[in-house]
Motif scaffolding. Structure first.
Motif, PDB file in Angstrom:
ATOM      1  N   LEU A 123      27.944  28.567  15.768  1.00  0.00           N
ATOM      2  CA  LEU A 123      27.870  28.871  14.343  1.00  0.00           C
ATOM      3  C   LEU A 123      27.659  30.358  14.093  1.00  0.00           C
ATOM      4  CD1 LEU A 123      25.768  25.885  12.990  1.00  0.00           C
ATOM      5  CD2 LEU A 123      28.223  26.238  12.822  1.00  0.00           C
ATOM      6  N   ALA A 124      27.243  31.105  15.127  1.00  0.00           N
ATOM      7  CA  ALA A 124      27.015  32.535  14.944  1.00  0.00           C
ATOM      8  C   ALA A 124      28.264  33.350  15.268  1.00  0.00           C
ATOM      9  CB  ALA A 124      25.857  32.995  15.815  1.00  0.00           C
ATOM     10  N   GLU A 125      29.299  32.684  15.752  1.00  0.00           N
ATOM     11  CA  GLU A 125      30.533  33.371  16.141  1.00  0.00           C
ATOM     12  C   GLU A 125      31.168  34.082  14.935  1.00  0.00           C
ATOM     13  OE1 GLU A 125      32.779  35.042  18.129  1.00  0.00           O
ATOM     14  OE2 GLU A 125      32.001  33.444  19.440  1.00  0.00           O
ATOM     15  N   THR A 126      31.573  35.343  15.102  1.00  0.00           N
ATOM     16  CA  THR A 126      32.242  36.023  13.989  1.00  0.00           C
ATOM     17  C   THR A 126      33.618  36.539  14.396  1.00  0.00           C
ATOM     18  OG1 THR A 126      31.255  38.140  14.574  1.00  0.00           O
ATOM     19  CG2 THR A 126      30.059  36.811  12.992  1.00  0.00           C
ATOM     20  N   LYS A 127      33.956  36.393  15.669  1.00  0.00           N
ATOM     21  CA  LYS A 127      35.183  37.016  16.164  1.00  0.00           C
ATOM     22  C   LYS A 127      36.447  36.453  15.520  1.00  0.00           C
ATOM     23  CE  LYS A 127      34.308  39.767  19.918  1.00  0.00           C
ATOM     24  NZ  LYS A 127      32.940  39.939  19.537  1.00  0.00           N
ATOM     25  N   ASP A 128      36.413  35.164  15.158  1.00  0.00           N
ATOM     26  CA  ASP A 128      37.633  34.536  14.663  1.00  0.00           C
ATOM     27  C   ASP A 128      37.769  34.599  13.142  1.00  0.00           C
ATOM     28  OD1 ASP A 128      35.463  32.986  14.259  1.00  0.00           O
ATOM     29  OD2 ASP A 128      36.255  31.175  15.202  1.00  0.00           O
ATOM     30  N   LYS A 171      38.944  30.485   8.159  1.00  0.00           N
ATOM     31  CA  LYS A 171      37.614  30.864   8.622  1.00  0.00           C
ATOM     32  C   LYS A 171      37.107  32.030   7.784  1.00  0.00           C
ATOM     33  CE  LYS A 171      37.921  29.046  13.233  1.00  0.00           C
ATOM     34  NZ  LYS A 171      39.110  28.214  12.944  1.00  0.00           N
ATOM     35  N   VAL A 172      36.247  31.700   6.840  1.00  0.00           N
ATOM     36  CA  VAL A 172      35.702  32.709   5.941  1.00  0.00           C
ATOM     37  C   VAL A 172      34.331  33.116   6.476  1.00  0.00           C
ATOM     38  CG1 VAL A 172      34.862  33.111   3.597  1.00  0.00           C
ATOM     39  CG2 VAL A 172      36.909  31.718   3.969  1.00  0.00           C
ATOM     40  N   LEU A 173      34.029  34.411   6.408  1.00  0.00           N
ATOM     41  CA  LEU A 173      32.702  34.862   6.805  1.00  0.00           C
ATOM     42  C   LEU A 173      32.054  35.489   5.586  1.00  0.00           C
ATOM     43  CD1 LEU A 173      30.976  35.135   9.476  1.00  0.00           C
ATOM     44  CD2 LEU A 173      31.493  37.550   9.288  1.00  0.00           C
ATOM     45  N   ILE A 174      30.929  34.912   5.132  1.00  0.00           N
ATOM     46  CA  ILE A 174      30.252  35.591   4.044  1.00  0.00           C
ATOM     47  C   ILE A 174      29.165  36.476   4.630  1.00  0.00           C
ATOM     48  CG2 ILE A 174      30.799  33.790   2.371  1.00  0.00           C
ATOM     49  CD1 ILE A 174      27.895  32.928   2.491  1.00  0.00           C
ATOM     50  N   LEU A 204      27.410  34.289   7.552  1.00  0.00           N
ATOM     51  CA  LEU A 204      27.462  32.825   7.572  1.00  0.00           C
ATOM     52  C   LEU A 204      28.924  32.399   7.508  1.00  0.00           C
ATOM     53  CD1 LEU A 204      25.833  30.100   7.296  1.00  0.00           C
ATOM     54  CD2 LEU A 204      26.116  30.354   4.840  1.00  0.00           C
ATOM     55  N   ARG A 205      29.318  31.550   8.458  1.00  0.00           N
ATOM     56  CA  ARG A 205      30.697  31.051   8.459  1.00  0.00           C
ATOM     57  C   ARG A 205      30.839  29.947   7.430  1.00  0.00           C
ATOM     58  NH1 ARG A 205      33.127  31.278  13.669  1.00  0.00           N
ATOM     59  NH2 ARG A 205      34.004  29.196  13.431  1.00  0.00           N
ATOM     60  N   LEU A 206      31.943  29.965   6.700  1.00  0.00           N
ATOM     61  CA  LEU A 206      32.248  28.864   5.798  1.00  0.00           C
ATOM     62  C   LEU A 206      33.688  28.466   6.039  1.00  0.00           C
ATOM     63  CD1 LEU A 206      30.750  29.861   2.316  1.00  0.00           C
ATOM     64  CD2 LEU A 206      29.752  28.372   4.028  1.00  0.00           C
ATOM     65  N   GLN A 207      33.929  27.174   6.075  1.00  0.00           N
ATOM     66  CA  GLN A 207      35.305  26.717   6.210  1.00  0.00           C
ATOM     67  C   GLN A 207      35.392  25.345   5.568  1.00  0.00           C
ATOM     68  OE1 GLN A 207      37.593  24.225   7.390  1.00  0.00           O
ATOM     69  NE2 GLN A 207      37.464  24.682   9.535  1.00  0.00           N
ATOM     70  N   ALA A 208      36.355  25.187   4.643  1.00  0.00           N
ATOM     71  CA  ALA A 208      36.534  23.886   3.987  1.00  0.00           C
ATOM     72  C   ALA A 208      37.863  23.317   4.442  1.00  0.00           C
ATOM     73  CB  ALA A 208      36.515  24.053   2.474  1.00  0.00           C
ATOM     74  N   ASP A 209      37.857  22.071   4.860  1.00  0.00           N
ATOM     75  CA  ASP A 209      39.115  21.467   5.324  1.00  0.00           C
ATOM     76  C   ASP A 209      40.122  21.313   4.193  1.00  0.00           C
ATOM     77  OD1 ASP A 209      38.130  21.306   7.848  1.00  0.00           O
ATOM     78  OD2 ASP A 209      37.388  19.247   7.639  1.00  0.00           O
ATOM     79  N   ASN A 210      39.622  20.931   3.009  1.00  0.00           N
ATOM     80  CA  ASN A 210      40.540  20.636   1.909  1.00  0.00           C
ATOM     81  C   ASN A 210      40.131  21.352   0.640  1.00  0.00           C
ATOM     82  OD1 ASN A 210      42.209  18.590   3.217  1.00  0.00           O
ATOM     83  ND2 ASN A 210      40.266  17.464   3.328  1.00  0.00           N
ATOM     84  N   PRO A 211      41.113  21.577  -0.263  1.00  0.00           N
ATOM     85  CA  PRO A 211      40.764  22.148  -1.563  1.00  0.00           C
ATOM     86  C   PRO A 211      39.749  21.251  -2.273  1.00  0.00           C
ATOM     87  CG  PRO A 211      43.123  22.224  -1.249  1.00  0.00           C
ATOM     88  CD  PRO A 211      42.565  21.424  -0.107  1.00  0.00           C
ATOM     89  N   GLY A 212      38.878  21.872  -3.051  1.00  0.00           N
ATOM     90  CA  GLY A 212      37.864  21.099  -3.770  1.00  0.00           C
ATOM     91  C   GLY A 212      36.686  21.978  -4.119  1.00  0.00           C
TER      92      GLY A 212
ATOM     93  N   ASP B 281      37.152  42.238  12.976  1.00  0.00           N
ATOM     94  CA  ASP B 281      37.370  43.234  14.013  1.00  0.00           C
ATOM     95  C   ASP B 281      38.415  44.293  13.680  1.00  0.00           C
ATOM     96  OD1 ASP B 281      35.408  42.455  15.592  1.00  0.00           O
ATOM     97  OD2 ASP B 281      36.598  41.253  16.975  1.00  0.00           O
ATOM     98  N   ALA B 282      39.447  43.898  12.921  1.00  0.00           N
ATOM     99  CA  ALA B 282      40.539  44.836  12.663  1.00  0.00           C
ATOM    100  C   ALA B 282      40.046  46.015  11.824  1.00  0.00           C
ATOM    101  CB  ALA B 282      41.649  44.106  11.921  1.00  0.00           C
ATOM    102  N   PRO B 283      40.535  47.236  12.129  1.00  0.00           N
ATOM    103  CA  PRO B 283      40.126  48.400  11.347  1.00  0.00           C
ATOM    104  C   PRO B 283      40.596  48.283   9.893  1.00  0.00           C
ATOM    105  CG  PRO B 283      41.465  49.032  13.248  1.00  0.00           C
ATOM    106  CD  PRO B 283      41.452  47.554  13.207  1.00  0.00           C
ATOM    107  N   VAL B 284      39.831  48.867   8.979  1.00  0.00           N
ATOM    108  CA  VAL B 284      40.207  48.846   7.563  1.00  0.00           C
ATOM    109  C   VAL B 284      40.281  50.273   7.050  1.00  0.00           C
ATOM    110  CG1 VAL B 284      39.236  46.582   7.057  1.00  0.00           C
ATOM    111  CG2 VAL B 284      37.786  48.589   6.927  1.00  0.00           C
ATOM    112  N   GLU B 285      40.973  50.456   5.932  1.00  0.00           N
ATOM    113  CA  GLU B 285      41.053  51.803   5.368  1.00  0.00           C
ATOM    114  C   GLU B 285      40.069  52.017   4.232  1.00  0.00           C
ATOM    115  OE1 GLU B 285      45.295  52.123   4.686  1.00  0.00           O
ATOM    116  OE2 GLU B 285      45.374  51.879   6.859  1.00  0.00           O
ATOM    117  N   LYS B 286      39.605  50.895   3.661  1.00  0.00           N
ATOM    118  CA  LYS B 286      38.663  51.002   2.547  1.00  0.00           C
ATOM    119  C   LYS B 286      37.437  50.160   2.868  1.00  0.00           C
ATOM    120  CE  LYS B 286      42.543  51.164  -0.593  1.00  0.00           C
ATOM    121  NZ  LYS B 286      43.443  50.318  -1.381  1.00  0.00           N
ATOM    122  N   VAL B 287      36.280  50.680   2.492  1.00  0.00           N
ATOM    123  CA  VAL B 287      35.044  49.927   2.683  1.00  0.00           C
ATOM    124  C   VAL B 287      34.492  49.582   1.307  1.00  0.00           C
ATOM    125  CG1 VAL B 287      32.668  50.076   3.521  1.00  0.00           C
ATOM    126  CG2 VAL B 287      34.527  51.038   4.874  1.00  0.00           C
TER     127      VAL B 287
END
Ligand SMILES: [Cu+2]
Lengths: 407, 373
Positions: A123-128, A171-174, A204-212, B281-287
């Motif tokens: 759950l702490a992964e941010t790479k993707d 895969k949204v990261l807030i 915090l990762r957020l991901q929703a399978d379906n619209p809603g 990870d990808a570089p951005v031009e605006k922050v």
């Protein structure tokens, strides 16, 4: 023992049993509520699903241990209680037993520990991450801003509040922070909770399978209106999300001359713009109207109203901008139809005028906000929330007409 | 049956219930206070019930229980401490809040000790057992608190000494002292005969010497360099140009907590500025930075030349004269493969004066745009 005493005892037992059953049953049945959008046992995305798998396992193990221990406890208490019998022989230490009783829990805990640690790391992964959104908490609403991300067509940052709009199956990261006290962001259907702490960025990762729509609320006590600090995550299909992004970046459309809305714009410039930004709004002299919430609000921010009517809720997602009938149409829409329904925003027919007018008439009466002007010494004269503005009913009519154009 | 042990809990139950009723009648019927008192009443009732049910689990006869009451009470200093606490409380109200707080501490500590000692001294007819009972109840409190106080005194004394002596002497002292502690530890572990009196004496002498030195150096103050820096505000003073400041400028800000919660990272590599957002990870031009919120931007220099990160934040009016001048903020000079943190709290949206910019002096023609929505 006389018959009389015996029946009294039976009656007492029966009563105790009845009470226990009733309390137990009501607690058990409370778990079966139908309309429970914040049920942690109903994950709607991979992160929440992972937590759910773990909690089933842990609850299972803990349940078995709990039952065994309770039974042992009750048996010991009843069987060995002091009935005047002689004190049994006292002994000290039984290494074999003690070691066994240490090893068993240790084994159970290590099994749970391995799975928990794995979940925590996943759950702490941010790479993707595919999309990042900044989430800023303050008393008592959430602000969302979307950093420029060319892949999603966001070339100017977008800012909104209350409803977090995000693409589904992504895969949204807030990245959370806070402008005043600690808050906590929790959409139970999408992931666990994470605190928003001033001066820090927590992801915090957020991901929703379906619209809603997925509901949540602030889960760190944050003052007077903590209970009125809610939020909703709105997942749209990728196409619908692109439409939403485009609309959020669309230029300001001033209301036509000689309309009620145009008069409302003037009232807004007088009364509201010192706190609320409407991007593209110009003052009478033609210069850009720049809000200064930092000078008027303790947290230093007030919701950006540029596209107010593109959201369905207001004031910390606690009140609906949509009338009941229209709200149902969006919330209960089938997954495929949901996006189109949501993107309609708020029309004049669907606007929940009652609550919006109530808000403009006297916001602190609706949502407690320490907005008494005589008690602002601790905050240097700044409000926590929106103050009472003593607007006339005529001005409120104009403002409602104007706000309806902000879409 | 109301047993001896349960009386206390039933008493609390009754008092809490009465207090709750009064509170609801006279203060506020639906307030957290009533909930708290109600919870206290039910918790005490539960404990009372359990205690009754198990018939106190200890005293087996009235005779046994009352035999304990004939024990003479041991001597105690606690009444004295409570009295001193009350005096300090009153005195502190009129003079200094610290005295007031110390008074509360003395009062609470004295009351707890007194209560438990009194309870323990009547627990049984056996005074040995009674004093053991007192220890069992109070040692878990006394030992950690005592240890914390001793460690606190050691830490404060040691820090006074270290702030007084010169930097290099400080390093030597640190190495010598920690080695001594280590060697001593080894000796004691290997030679049990060394335990006991000798080691106790040694530790006491060391403790007294440390506190003595701490008091002396504490009175004589910090070393000149630190005093000067504080007076001239070297800690916050930073020039955004290429020059280095006198004392602290060259040292990167190593606050781990700041670095662990950054919004964006600016890296300099081969003379190029690269921006990345934390979590992407990808570089951005605006922050993009939220307004009115303190956020950290991490600066990572991979080049051999020293650089600093500068944030150009529009203009600000100088308070007295009304003259507008550039509003700038920057990190300290950052050497090769070192990091530094810039804490930004931008109050005005960038549509007012922006977009703002992040630049690195020396790398001309490069900039990262900063949006504040
Ligand atoms: Cu909150």
């Amino acid at each position: 023992m006389s018959r009389h005493a015996l029946s009294a005892r039976t009656a007492r037992r029966a009563r105790a049993l009845a009470i226990t059953t009733m309390v137990g049953a009501s607690m058990f049945l409370a778990g079966c509520a139908k309309d429970a959008p914040q049920d942690v046992f109903q994950p709607k995305g991979e992160n929440a699903a992972e937590i759910n798998d773990l909690q089933y396992m842990v609850f299972g193990i803990a349940g078995v241990v709990g039952v065994i221990m309770t039974v042992l406890f009750v048996v010991t208490m009843t069987k060995f209680r002091d009935k005047g019998q002689p004190i049994p022989e006292q002994s000290h230490g039984k290494p074999a037993l003690e070691i066994t009783l240490t090893i068993i829990p240790a084994l159970i805990l290590s099994v749970v520990g391995v799975f928990t640690t794995r979940t925590i790391f996943n759950l702490a992964e941010t790479k993707d991450t595919e999309l990042v959104i900044n989430v800023t908490g303050q008393q008592w609403w959430w602000e969302y801003d979307y950093p420029a991300q060319e892949d999603w067509g966001i070339d100017q940052p977008i800012i909104t509040s209350g409803q977090l709009v995000m693409p589904a199956d992504t895969k949204v990261l807030i990245r959370e922070t806070s402008r005043d006290v600690i808050h906590s962001y929790w959409i139970p259907a999408l992931n666990g909770k994470r605190d928003a702490v001033p001066g820090r960025i927590h992801t915090l990762r957020l991901q929703a399978d379906n619209p809603g729509i997925y509901a949540g609320q602030c889960t760190e006590f944050c003052g007077l209106s903590h209970a009125n600090m809610r939020m909703e995550a709105v997942a749209l299909s990728k196409d619908d999300f692109a439409t939403w992004v485009k609309n959020q970046q669309a230029a300001y459309k001033a209301p036509a001359e000689n309309t009620l809305a145009k008069e409302g714009e003037a009232v807004f410039l007088n009364q509201c713009v010192r706190c609320h930004q409407v991007n593209g709004l110009k003052k009478a002299d033609g210069t850009a109207a720049i809000a200064a919430p930092d000078e008027n609000v303790y947290a230093g921010a007030a919701p950006n109203l540029s596209k107010l009517m593109s959201r369905n809720t207001f004031a910390g997602a606690t009140w609906d901008l949509l009338k009941k009938e229209c709200r149902g149409g969006v919330w209960d829409a089938k997954s495929e139809e949901f996006g189109a329904k949501y993107l309609e925003g708020v029309s004049a027919d669907c606007l929940n005028e009652v609550d919006l007018r109530r808000w403009l008439r006297n916001a602190p009466a609706m949502k407690p906000m320490y907005a008494d002007p005589t008690k602002l010494e601790p905050t240097d004269g700044k409000y926590r929330g929106m103050p009472y503005l003593a607007l006339s009913e005529g001005d409120i009519d104009k403002l409602v007409a104007y706000l309806l154009t902000l879409k | 049956m109301i047993t001896t042990g349960s009386k206390y809990f039933y008493g609390v139950t009754v008092l809490a219930t009465i207090a709750m009723v009064l509170y609801m009648l006279f203060v506020n019927p639906n307030d957290i206070g009533a909930v708290a008192l109600g919870s206290l009443a039910s918790a005490a009732a539960l404990l009372g019930g359990l205690t009754s049910f198990t018939r106190d689990s200890t005293a087996h006869s009235v005779k046994e229980a009352s035999a304990a009451a004939t024990q003479p009470a041991p001597a105690a200093v606690w009444p004295l401490i409570v009295a001193v606490g009350i005096v300090m409380l009153v005195f502190g109200l009129a003079t200094n809040p610290i005295v007031f707080v110390l008074g509360i501490v003395a009062l609470v500590a004295g009351a707890v000790e007194w209560l438990v000692q009194d309870y323990a001294s009547r627990a049984s007819a056996d005074s040995e057992f009674n004093s053991q009972l007192r220890g069992r109840l109070l040692h878990p409190l006394e030992f950690p608190v005592g240890a914390a106080v001793v460690v606190g005194i050691i830490a404060i004394s040691f820090s006074r000494i270290m702030l007084n002596i010169s930097k290099s002497a400080g390093a030597v002292v640190f190495i010598v002292v920690s080695s001594l502690v280590l060697v001593l530890g080894f000796l004691v572990a290997l030679k049990p005969s060394m335990r006991g009196r000798a080691i106790g004496t040694l530790c006491s002498v060391g403790f007294v010497a440390l506190v003595g030195a701490g008091i002396v150096t504490g009175i004589s103050g910090e070393r000149a360099e630190l005093v000067e820096a504080a007076e001239e505000d070297h800690y916050s003073h930073m020039e955004c140009g290429a020059e280095a400041d006198k004392y602290f400028d060259k040292h990167p800000n190593n606050a781990v907590s700041l670095k662990s919660a950054t919004l964006a990272t600016i890296t300099v590599r081969d003379g190029k500025m690269i921006a990345t957002l934390s979590g992407l990870d990808a570089p951005v031009e605006k922050v993009t930075i939220p307004a009115s919120s303190p956020v950290q931007v991490l600066f990572h220099n991979l080049d051999s030349e020293e650089h600093r990160l500068v944030a150009e934040l529009g203009e600000k009016k100088v308070a007295d004269t009304g003259v507008k001048e550039k509003s700038e903020q920057c990190t300290q000079l950052t050497g090769e493969d070192q990091v530094n943190v810039l804490t930004l709290n931008i109050r005005k949206p960038s549509i007012a004066a922006g977009p703002y910019k992040l630049t690195v002096p020396g790398l001309e023609g490069q900039e990262i745009e900063v949006y504040v929505p």
